[in-house]
Structures are given as structure tokens and as C-alpha cells.
Scaffold this active site. Structure first.
Site, PDB file in Angstrom:
ATOM      1  N   ASP A 254       0.809  -1.223   0.000  1.00  0.00           N
ATOM      2  CA  ASP A 254       0.000   0.000   0.000  1.00  0.00           C
ATOM      3  C   ASP A 254       0.839   1.270   0.000  1.00  0.00           C
ATOM      4  O   ASP A 254       0.295   2.375  -0.033  1.00  0.00           O
ATOM      5  CB  ASP A 254      -0.925  -0.004   1.237  1.00  0.00           C
ATOM      6  CG  ASP A 254      -1.954   1.119   1.211  1.00  0.00           C
ATOM      7  OD1 ASP A 254      -2.600   1.302   0.167  1.00  0.00           O
ATOM      8  OD2 ASP A 254      -2.089   1.816   2.231  1.00  0.00           O
TER       9      ASP A 254
ATOM     10  N   SER B 297      -6.808   5.417   0.395  1.00  0.00           N
ATOM     11  CA  SER B 297      -7.210   4.079  -0.039  1.00  0.00           C
ATOM     12  C   SER B 297      -8.625   3.779   0.446  1.00  0.00           C
ATOM     13  O   SER B 297      -8.987   4.095   1.584  1.00  0.00           O
ATOM     14  CB  SER B 297      -6.249   3.023   0.525  1.00  0.00           C
ATOM     15  OG  SER B 297      -4.929   3.283   0.113  1.00  0.00           O
TER      16      SER B 297
ATOM     17  N   GLN C 107      -6.496  -2.069  -6.252  1.00  0.00           N
ATOM     18  CA  GLN C 107      -6.837  -1.089  -5.224  1.00  0.00           C
ATOM     19  C   GLN C 107      -7.635   0.044  -5.851  1.00  0.00           C
ATOM     20  O   GLN C 107      -7.381   0.443  -6.989  1.00  0.00           O
ATOM     21  CB  GLN C 107      -5.591  -0.518  -4.558  1.00  0.00           C
ATOM     22  CG  GLN C 107      -5.911   0.427  -3.391  1.00  0.00           C
ATOM     23  CD  GLN C 107      -4.668   0.956  -2.703  1.00  0.00           C
ATOM     24  OE1 GLN C 107      -4.133   1.979  -3.102  1.00  0.00           O
ATOM     25  NE2 GLN C 107      -4.206   0.256  -1.675  1.00  0.00           N
TER      26      GLN C 107
END
Length: 429
Positions: free
Chosen positions: A339, A361, A411
Site C-alpha cells: 500500500d 485508499s 486497489q
């Protein structure tokens, strides 16, 4: 019961979920089998006993006075994976334990009771001071069965809120500790709900959704101050032979040894005349804390410039330092690192002079295809096929140096022009 079956059984005992894989292997080497017939005393009130008993097969009954003056003698039934006893020779049993059927127990003798006092959930032989930084970040404190506590370390990289990869990696670590270690995570899906508070501990509650012979499923809720901040659904699978193919090919990129580190790139930014002076001064004034993972961008001309163009990115990464050998840890580290820069590719074609952006996110998914070592170089290839409605979408692939596809990822996140921050808002959005 062979050695691997003993380890698999121990991995299902709630008392032992806080232990490392190496601790379980050591316990499996020293436990003793004890067999009892129906009606036999396993331990008697007033006796010391042989150690810690783990019920492997059959059932037993616990009976003894809790309020002796009232003559009250309650009974408690023990089943598979239940446990009782003491790890030191000085402890005396206060109750009788009687077998209700043919009974098999694994007994950890008193002299090995210290194996139940872990130094780490990842390795029995090391202390926290010897770990890689990312392994320390992923170390959790067991509170109760299926409940763990995680922290944002003061010397870890700082963001305005809890780093999303920390939620992913720590939640996955909590889930891993409730699954026998022959099963490894093969897919995970995380949803970010609120911005995390850097100063507050994070409580990870694991829900055992399903346990089968080959697969297990866990749901993990990460909470702060009673609010769910992040939720994770993870599936685990026991290793199994099957069909194999790989159509995707790793792109041709420079080897990581030929590329500059983040620290070296930062030093170049300080003196690069292509960058605005105010930007270079801002970089010089900012406190620099090395990330727990080492990163080397494949297109280093882009990595030095302040502005980007293509919605894609390629870089090598690996954990700093040597990690413990637990394969579950390496998957947690990869999840943590995934991430760090993933969503940045969606902003690349939109950057321009003076534009300040913000990104958060929303959700994150990963599929592990093959074994991985996170302390060896992995190539992360990222593409952003779409951005719209203040959201950007990315897909990614991770390869090892042999060119094997290790992980696939997706994502989605919010990408916006930066707004004035309102500290009173509770929602992440």
C-alpha cells in the site's frame, strides 16, 4: 499421530495462537501422549500433575469445589483443543479431571513450560531488538483468544493518519495467528472505513468464519475507541499440488543493484537544478525517516522529477534486514508494503505545477500465487487503467527475480485536489 499432525493440532489450540511457528515446532518435539479409559482420573485434586494437558481426542469432566462451604460442586466438560494444568512444578490442581470416554491428551512437561512464554509471535529465539523494523511493526500483543493489540511505533514512517498498509499487515498477522500454520493466506480483501489515530492502539478482533480440511476463512475488524476503522476478509489454504501455468511475463527492467536507493534519490533532489528551489528547501527541512522497506524505482528519471505523466510505475522493493523464516510473516510484510505507493500511479497524469492533491485508499485486494520471501527483491508493476468521479483504480503484479508471478493486486482510492483539513471530521472521507 505423526509429527506434522501434532503441529497441526497444536496450531488449533487457542492458548497457543500467540506463539511463533518455531515455538510450536519445539513444543511438538517435547509433548508426550497420555491415554486414559472412561472413568480414569487424568489429574486429582491436590496433586501436581505432569504439566499442561491438551485434549487431542475424547472428552473429560472437571469437578471440584468452587464454594466448598456451600457444598457446591459444579461440573465442566472439556473437549478437543481444550487445555488445563500448570507450566511450573509448584502448582497444585484444585479440581479433579476425569475422562468421560476414551481420552488422548498431549502433555507439555513442567520443564518445558517456558515455551509458552513467547518473545515474539514470529520467532521463539529472537528478541524485538534484533528484528527488522517491519517485523517489529507487525508484532502484535495477544490480549485474549482471537483478540490482539497493535501499535504505531514512534520511529516508524509517519503519515497524517495510520498508514493503510499497517492496517492490512497487522490485521493479516492477527488472522494468521488463529489458523494452523500449514495454511497460508492466498487471498485477502480489505476495506478502509475511517482514518486511524496514530496515538491510539489498534484492537484486532478475529472472527473464525470457517475451518475446513484445505481452506480456512477469517474476518478481522480493526477498532480504535470502539469504532471499526478497517475490516479484512482473508482466505487460507493448505499447500496442495495442482495445475500450473503463467502467461504474464515480467517486464525487462534494470536490476535493483543498478538503481539508486530512496536515500540516494533524496540527496539528488536537494541539489537537482531541474526542481524548484522552494521544493528542494522543503525536502531539506522535512524530517527523513527511512521506510521499513527499501525501494528502488526502475524509471529513475521520473523518480527524480517532481511531476509525472504516465499512469504506471515499476519499482523493486524488499524488507530492510533479515526476517524470521515464518512464511506467514513474509506474506504479511508484502501486504504491508503493497500500500506504500500503489495509488500514486492514478495521480501521475494529473500532476502539474502548483497543484496539491490528496489520496486515500478505499479498498485493497491481493492474491498470492506462489511462495515469497519479503527480504529478497520483488518487482512491483503498477498500472492505473481508469480514474473518474474522484476515484482512481490500480492493478498490480509482483514478480520475484526468477520472473515468477508471486502476487496480483487491485486497489481503489479517493484522489482529489487537496482541501483544507477539518480535524473534527470522523469519517475517513
Amino acid at each position: 499421530m505423526d509429527h506434522s499432525k501434532v503441529i497441526e493440532f497444536l496450531g488449533q489450540v487457542p492458548l497457543l495462537q500467540r506463539l511463533s511457528t518455531s515455538s510450536l515446532k519445539k513444543i511438538a518435539e517435547v509433548v508426550q501422549f497420555k491415554h486414559y479409559d472412561r472413568g480414569d482420573y487424568v489429574v486429582r485434586e491436590g496433586e501436581i500433575g505432569d504439566g499442561i494437558y491438551f485434549i487431542c481426542e475424547g472428552e473429560a469432566e472437571v469437578s471440584g469445589p468452587v464454594h466448598a462451604e456451600e457444598g457446591n460442586h459444579p461440573e465442566l466438560q472439556l473437549k478437543q483443543y481444550d487445555y488445563f494444568g500448570f507450566g511450573t512444578i509448584t502448582s497444585v490442581h484444585q479440581v479433579n479431571v476425569i475422562s468421560l470416554s476414551k481420552l488422548t491428551c498431549l502433555v507439555l512437561p513442567h520443564q518445558h513450560g517456558t515455551l509458552l512464554q513467547p518473545k515474539s509471535i514470529w520467532n521463539a529465539d529472537e528478541t524485538l531488538e534484533t528484528y527488522s523494523m517491519v517485523e517489529t511493526i507487525l508484532h502484535l500483543e495477544p490480549i485474549e483468544v482471537d483478540i490482539f493489540r497493535g501499535f504505531t511505533l514512534p520511529d516508524s514512517p509517519k503519515f497524517a493518519q495510520v498508514f493503510g498498509g499497517q492496517f492490512i499487515g497487522q490485521a493479516l498477522a492477527a488472522a494468521c495467528k488463529t489458523v494452523d500454520f500449514f495454511k497460508l493466506v492466498h487471498s485477502l480483501h480489505g476495506c478502509f472505513l475511517r482514518a486511524g489515530d496514530l496515538s491510539s492502539p489498534i484492537i484486532y478482533q478475529v472472527h473464525r468464519v470457517r475451518d475446513g480440511n484445505s481452506f480456512s476463512t477469517r474476518r478481522v475488524d480493526a477498532t480504535q475507541q470502539g469504532n471499526v476503522m478497517f475490516t479484512l476478509l482473508a482466505s487460507f489454504q493448505k499447500e496442495e499440488a495442482g495445475f500450473e501455468h503463467q502467461e504474464v511475463v515480467m517486464p525487462q527492467v534494470p536490476a535493483p543493484e543498478m538503481l539508486l536507493s530512496m536515500e540516494e534519490l533524496r540527496e539528488r533532489r536537494l541539489t537537482d537544478p531541474r526542481l524548484p528551489m522552494d521544493y528542494r528547501k522543503r525536502v531539506a527541512r522535512a524530517e527523513f525517516i527511512p521506510w521499513p522497506t527499501e525501494i528502488r524505482f526502475c524509471d529513475q528519471s521520473n523518480s527524480v522529477r517532481q511531476y509525472y505523466s504516465h499512469p504506471s510505475m515499476k519499482y523493486w522493493f524488499r524488507a530492510r534486514g533479515k526476517l524470521s523464516d515464518d512464511p506467514a510473516l513474509h506474506r504479511c510484510v508484502v501486504a504491508y508494503a503493497s500500500d506504500l505507493i500503489f495509488l500514486r500511479a492514478t495521480l501521475n497524469p494529473h500532476r502539474k505545477m502548483g497543484l496539491k492533491t490528496a489520496s486515500l485508499s478505499l479498498d485493497h485486494s491481493m492474491w498470492f500465487h506462489r511462495p515469497v520471501r519479503a527480504d529478497e527483491w520483488l518487482l512491483f508493476v503498477i498500472e492505473s487503467p481508469s480514474a473518474s468521479n474522484a476515484r482512481g483504480f490500480c492493478s498490480g503484479r509482483m514478480f520475484n527475480r526468477k520472473g515468477e508471478l508471486i502476487v496480483s493486486l487491485t486497489q481503489e482510492g479517493v484522489i482529489r485536489k487537496a482541501k483544507t483539513q477539518n480535524h473534527e471530521l470522523k469519517s475517513k472521507l
